[in-house]
Motif scaffolding. Structure first.
Motif, PDB file in Angstrom:
ATOM      1  N   VAL A  20       3.823  20.094  -1.096  1.00 48.84           N
ATOM      2  CA  VAL A  20       4.497  18.801  -0.921  1.00 48.84           C
ATOM      3  C   VAL A  20       3.705  17.900   0.015  1.00 48.84           C
ATOM      4  O   VAL A  20       3.522  16.701  -0.259  1.00 48.84           O
ATOM      5  N   ASP A  21       3.210  18.440   1.117  1.00 47.82           N
ATOM      6  CA  ASP A  21       2.461  17.624   2.067  1.00 47.82           C
ATOM      7  C   ASP A  21       1.155  17.127   1.455  1.00 47.82           C
ATOM      8  O   ASP A  21       0.787  15.951   1.613  1.00 47.82           O
ATOM      9  N   ARG A  22       0.435  18.002   0.774  1.00 47.16           N
ATOM     10  CA  ARG A  22      -0.822  17.608   0.157  1.00 47.16           C
ATOM     11  C   ARG A  22      -0.583  16.546  -0.915  1.00 47.16           C
ATOM     12  O   ARG A  22      -1.278  15.520  -0.986  1.00 47.16           O
ATOM     13  N   GLN A  23       0.402  16.779  -1.749  1.00 46.17           N
ATOM     14  CA  GLN A  23       0.652  15.854  -2.861  1.00 46.17           C
ATOM     15  C   GLN A  23       1.155  14.503  -2.368  1.00 46.17           C
ATOM     16  O   GLN A  23       0.776  13.461  -2.899  1.00 46.17           O
ATOM     17  N   ALA A  24       2.021  14.514  -1.361  1.00 46.32           N
ATOM     18  CA  ALA A  24       2.537  13.252  -0.835  1.00 46.32           C
ATOM     19  C   ALA A  24       1.424  12.431  -0.199  1.00 46.32           C
ATOM     20  O   ALA A  24       1.345  11.200  -0.382  1.00 46.32           O
ATOM     21  N   ALA A  25       0.543  13.082   0.552  1.00 43.99           N
ATOM     22  CA  ALA A  25      -0.554  12.361   1.196  1.00 43.99           C
ATOM     23  C   ALA A  25      -1.506  11.782   0.162  1.00 43.99           C
ATOM     24  O   ALA A  25      -1.962  10.628   0.285  1.00 43.99           O
ATOM     25  N   THR A  26      -1.810  12.553  -0.878  1.00 43.88           N
ATOM     26  CA  THR A  26      -2.715  12.061  -1.908  1.00 43.88           C
ATOM     27  C   THR A  26      -2.063  10.960  -2.730  1.00 43.88           C
ATOM     28  O   THR A  26      -2.724   9.996  -3.138  1.00 43.88           O
ATOM     29  N   ALA A  27      -0.769  11.085  -2.988  1.00 42.22           N
ATOM     30  CA  ALA A  27      -0.068  10.042  -3.740  1.00 42.22           C
ATOM     31  C   ALA A  27      -0.132   8.714  -2.998  1.00 42.22           C
ATOM     32  O   ALA A  27      -0.356   7.661  -3.606  1.00 42.22           O
ATOM     33  N   LEU A  28       0.060   8.748  -1.692  1.00 44.00           N
ATOM     34  CA  LEU A  28      -0.026   7.519  -0.910  1.00 44.00           C
ATOM     35  C   LEU A  28      -1.441   6.955  -0.951  1.00 44.00           C
ATOM     36  O   LEU A  28      -1.646   5.745  -1.116  1.00 44.00           O
ATOM     37  N   ALA A  29      -2.445   7.832  -0.840  1.00 48.26           N
ATOM     38  CA  ALA A  29      -3.832   7.373  -0.899  1.00 48.26           C
ATOM     39  C   ALA A  29      -4.149   6.768  -2.262  1.00 48.26           C
ATOM     40  O   ALA A  29      -4.855   5.748  -2.356  1.00 48.26           O
ATOM     41  N   LEU A  30      -3.638   7.370  -3.322  1.00 42.86           N
ATOM     42  CA  LEU A  30      -3.857   6.820  -4.658  1.00 42.86           C
ATOM     43  C   LEU A  30      -3.182   5.459  -4.791  1.00 42.86           C
ATOM     44  O   LEU A  30      -3.783   4.503  -5.323  1.00 42.86           O
ATOM     45  N   ALA A  31      -1.950   5.344  -4.304  1.00 41.87           N
ATOM     46  CA  ALA A  31      -1.247   4.063  -4.388  1.00 41.87           C
ATOM     47  C   ALA A  31      -2.017   2.975  -3.634  1.00 41.87           C
ATOM     48  O   ALA A  31      -2.136   1.836  -4.108  1.00 41.87           O
ATOM     49  N   GLU A  32      -2.565   3.318  -2.481  1.00 40.88           N
ATOM     50  CA  GLU A  32      -3.348   2.350  -1.722  1.00 40.88           C
ATOM     51  C   GLU A  32      -4.603   1.942  -2.476  1.00 40.88           C
ATOM     52  O   GLU A  32      -5.012   0.773  -2.452  1.00 40.88           O
ATOM     53  N   ALA A  33      -5.221   2.893  -3.188  1.00 40.76           N
ATOM     54  CA  ALA A  33      -6.424   2.584  -3.952  1.00 40.76           C
ATOM     55  C   ALA A  33      -6.129   1.702  -5.156  1.00 40.76           C
ATOM     56  O   ALA A  33      -7.010   0.982  -5.637  1.00 40.76           O
ATOM     57  N   LEU A  34      -4.893   1.753  -5.641  1.00 38.08           N
ATOM     58  CA  LEU A  34      -4.527   0.965  -6.819  1.00 38.08           C
ATOM     59  C   LEU A  34      -4.101  -0.456  -6.474  1.00 38.08           C
ATOM     60  O   LEU A  34      -4.006  -1.312  -7.362  1.00 38.08           O
ATOM     61  N   ARG A  35      -3.843  -0.723  -5.201  1.00 35.91           N
ATOM     62  CA  ARG A  35      -3.278  -2.028  -4.826  1.00 35.91           C
ATOM     63  C   ARG A  35      -4.178  -3.202  -5.200  1.00 35.91           C
ATOM     64  O   ARG A  35      -3.683  -4.283  -5.530  1.00 35.91           O
ATOM     65  N   ASP A  36      -5.489  -3.000  -5.133  1.00 32.26           N
ATOM     66  CA  ASP A  36      -6.414  -4.107  -5.350  1.00 32.26           C
ATOM     67  C   ASP A  36      -6.950  -4.169  -6.781  1.00 32.26           C
ATOM     68  O   ASP A  36      -7.832  -4.987  -7.065  1.00 32.26           O
ATOM     69  N   ARG A  37      -6.428  -3.320  -7.663  1.00 32.14           N
ATOM     70  CA  ARG A  37      -6.895  -3.362  -9.047  1.00 32.14           C
ATOM     71  C   ARG A  37      -6.195  -4.508  -9.780  1.00 32.14           C
ATOM     72  O   ARG A  37      -4.959  -4.544  -9.861  1.00 32.14           O
ATOM     73  N   PRO A  38      -6.939  -5.442 -10.335  1.00 32.36           N
ATOM     74  CA  PRO A  38      -6.302  -6.613 -10.955  1.00 32.36           C
ATOM     75  C   PRO A  38      -5.488  -6.286 -12.196  1.00 32.36           C
ATOM     76  O   PRO A  38      -4.544  -7.007 -12.517  1.00 32.36           O
ATOM     77  N   GLU A  39      -5.826  -5.192 -12.889  1.00 39.25           N
ATOM     78  CA  GLU A  39      -5.085  -4.845 -14.104  1.00 39.25           C
ATOM     79  C   GLU A  39      -3.797  -4.077 -13.810  1.00 39.25           C
ATOM     80  O   GLU A  39      -2.983  -3.830 -14.713  1.00 39.25           O
ATOM     81  N   VAL A  40      -3.602  -3.671 -12.567  1.00 39.34           N
ATOM     82  CA  VAL A  40      -2.423  -2.890 -12.171  1.00 39.34           C
ATOM     83  C   VAL A  40      -1.356  -3.830 -11.623  1.00 39.34           C
ATOM     84  O   VAL A  40      -1.585  -4.594 -10.685  1.00 39.34           O
ATOM     85  N   THR A  41      -0.177  -3.762 -12.216  1.00 41.77           N
ATOM     86  CA  THR A  41       0.972  -4.516 -11.713  1.00 41.77           C
ATOM     87  C   THR A  41       2.138  -3.554 -11.521  1.00 41.77           C
ATOM     88  O   THR A  41       2.098  -2.400 -11.964  1.00 41.77           O
ATOM     89  N   GLY A  42       3.186  -4.028 -10.866  1.00 42.81           N
ATOM     90  CA  GLY A  42       4.395  -3.218 -10.701  1.00 42.81           C
ATOM     91  C   GLY A  42       4.171  -1.912  -9.976  1.00 42.81           C
ATOM     92  O   GLY A  42       4.899  -0.935 -10.214  1.00 42.81           O
ATOM     93  N   LEU A  43       3.193  -1.857  -9.096  1.00 38.57           N
ATOM     94  CA  LEU A  43       2.877  -0.617  -8.382  1.00 38.57           C
ATOM     95  C   LEU A  43       4.040  -0.217  -7.480  1.00 38.57           C
ATOM     96  O   LEU A  43       4.526  -1.010  -6.686  1.00 38.57           O
ATOM     97  N   ARG A  44       4.465   1.056  -7.588  1.00 39.08           N
ATOM     98  CA  ARG A  44       5.567   1.566  -6.767  1.00 39.08           C
ATOM     99  C   ARG A  44       5.228   2.941  -6.206  1.00 39.08           C
ATOM    100  O   ARG A  44       4.774   3.833  -6.919  1.00 39.08           O
ATOM    101  N   HIS A  45       5.423   3.093  -4.937  1.00 39.94           N
ATOM    102  CA  HIS A  45       5.437   4.379  -4.246  1.00 39.94           C
ATOM    103  C   HIS A  45       6.164   4.145  -2.937  1.00 39.94           C
ATOM    104  O   HIS A  45       5.792   3.243  -2.171  1.00 39.94           O
ATOM    105  N   PRO A  46       7.227   4.901  -2.639  1.00 34.79           N
ATOM    106  CA  PRO A  46       8.027   4.615  -1.436  1.00 34.79           C
ATOM    107  C   PRO A  46       7.249   4.699  -0.136  1.00 34.79           C
ATOM    108  O   PRO A  46       7.683   4.150   0.882  1.00 34.79           O
ATOM    109  N   GLY A  47       6.103   5.377  -0.151  1.00 34.89           N
ATOM    110  CA  GLY A  47       5.322   5.492   1.072  1.00 34.89           C
ATOM    111  C   GLY A  47       4.488   4.270   1.397  1.00 34.89           C
ATOM    112  O   GLY A  47       4.041   4.123   2.547  1.00 34.89           O
ATOM    113  N   LEU A  48       4.283   3.393   0.445  1.00 39.65           N
ATOM    114  CA  LEU A  48       3.523   2.172   0.711  1.00 39.65           C
ATOM    115  C   LEU A  48       4.324   1.256   1.632  1.00 39.65           C
ATOM    116  O   LEU A  48       5.473   0.924   1.334  1.00 39.65           O
TER     117      LEU A  48
END
Length: 411
Positions: A279-307
């Motif tokens: 759980v700890d590994r997956q949650a940390a990586t999920a947050l890192a992935l969400a942060e990496a997706l924030r600046d992608r112009p083709e990505v909209t509606g990004l959701r992750h409660p940790g952001l």
């Protein structure tokens, strides 16, 4: 009664151990010389019964009623869901078995229930079945505590008094949209009206959220997903602090026969030992992935409660535990074909349904129907791969998905 358990930690003698220690030790029997720490599965349809004994007092009489392997797993889950208060858990063959058991054991003709409109997709057909049984079903989205006004109901068609809900069903974070509601506020409001409260805790896991501490009467989950985490077990469970509620759910399991196999229960118990690590590994990586997706112009509606920028973040941070916001990231790509190109380009991610496993999966959720999501909606379940490898794979796949398909002509 079989299934009753008082939380016990034989490592420290109290209930203040850390989540990792608790997960590793939960539900284990007292040490016995030359016996395994976790006994193997008990395969039994019937048991030897003593003559002249009150069979209702015996722990094991018939295989549909109870099994020693279930008992160990149920004790373990109770210790994780409710380490500071006595609780009972009832395990089922699947998450839907657990969900159905709560709803069908507590509701009858003439009752009213409030369900989320954006929860797990099988809630909608289950709601239709409840209506067929003469149960009024009201639905509202998870976000903004939109279910709250539905607890009182509307005036009856004949001008009679509104019918208050008997049961409120919460799913927070909701699957697949990841909205969050204020569980404590909704539970208090429901209890003030005499209603019971059930919370689907599948996405959060008991390490990320404890619904019973937030006022719920039932904590329900699909153990198929993050709880067991290896994609090889179907399982569900219900945990209650009220022994009467637990008994009613257990009686429903006995009548409906939705019991887990001993092997599945044993595999689930074995998997709990790594729950905190996963759980700890997956949650940390999920947050890192969400942060990496924030600046992608083709990505909209990004959701992750940790952001920190997510609409649900403040509330999720207040009621979820340890910075564990789950392993799921959702986002939208520009249409079905674009989403399918992205999924096909991934190398470290399986195109598969479900979530919570050690191997990352992703899917275009709209292919199933039943969820009100755009055609390009992606539900991404982060696994236990190295974060840098996984994120690099996702960004590369996004780059490839933006390029014109091979053989395409201009014009």
């Amino acid at each position: 009664m079989t299934g009753e358990h008082k939380p016990h930690d034989r490592t420290t003698g109290d209930r203040t151990t850390g989540d990792g220690t608790r997960a590793v030790r939960a539900g284990l029997p007292e040490p016995e010389a030359y016996a395994p720490a976790l006994p193997g599965p008990a395969f039994a349809a019937h048991y030897h019964l003593p003559d002249g004994a009150d069979l209702l007092q015996g722990p094991y009489t018939y295989g549909r009623d109870a099994n020693p392997t279930w008992t160990g797993l149920e004790r373990a889950i109770s210790e994780l869901e409710s380490p500071e208060a006595d609780a009972e858990t009832v395990v089922f063959a699947s998450g839907m078995g657990a969900i159905s058991a709560v709803l069908l054991s507590q509701l009858g003709q003439g009752d009213a229930a409030v369900l989320p409109s954006d929860g797990y997709q099988l809630l909608a057909p289950l709601g239709e079945r409840l209506r067929g049984y003469g149960i009024e079903v009201r639905t509202a989205p998870t976000g903004g505590d939109a279910q709250l006004p539905l607890l009182d109901g509307a005036p009856a068609a004949d001008g009679g008094e509104p019918r208050p809900a008997k049961l409120l069903w919460i799913e927070s974070p909701a699957n697949p949209g990841l909205d969050v509601c204020d569980i404590r506020r909704l539970a208090d409001a429901a209890h003030a009206r005499g209603a019971l409260v059930a919370v689907d805790n599948t996405l959060a896991t008991p390490l990320g959220q404890r619904p019973l501490d937030l006022g719920a009467d039932f904590s329900v989950a699909s153990g198929t997903k993050a709880l067991t985490g290896h994609g090889d077990v179907l399982l569900g469970y219900v945990t209650c602090r009220d022994p009467r509620l637990a008994a009613s759910v257990r009686a429903w399991r006995k009548m409906a026969g939705g019991i887990p196999g001993p092997m599945e229960a044993w595999l689930a118990h074995r998997s709990l030992a790594t729950l905190q690590l996963r759980v700890d590994r997956q949650a940390a990586t999920a947050l890192a992935l969400a942060e990496a997706l924030r600046d992608r112009p083709e990505v909209t509606g990004l959701r992750h409660p940790g952001l920190p920028t997510d609409p649900a973040h403040r509330l999720a941070a207040a009621q979820m535990r340890g910075g564990r916001f789950g392993c799921v990231v959702s986002f939208v790509l520009p249409g079905q074909e674009h989403a399918e190109r992205f999924l096909a380009a991934l190398r470290l991610v399986d195109d598969a349904t479900s979530f919570g496993g050690v191997r990352s999966t992703a899917e275009r959720r709209g292919r199933w129907g039943g969820d009100a999501v755009p055609d390009g909606f992606i539900r991404f379940s982060v696994g236990a791969e190295d974060p840098q490898d996984l994120i690099a794979d996702v960004l590369r796949a996004l780059d490839e998905a933006r390029a014109p398909a091979r053989g395409a002509t201009g014009g």
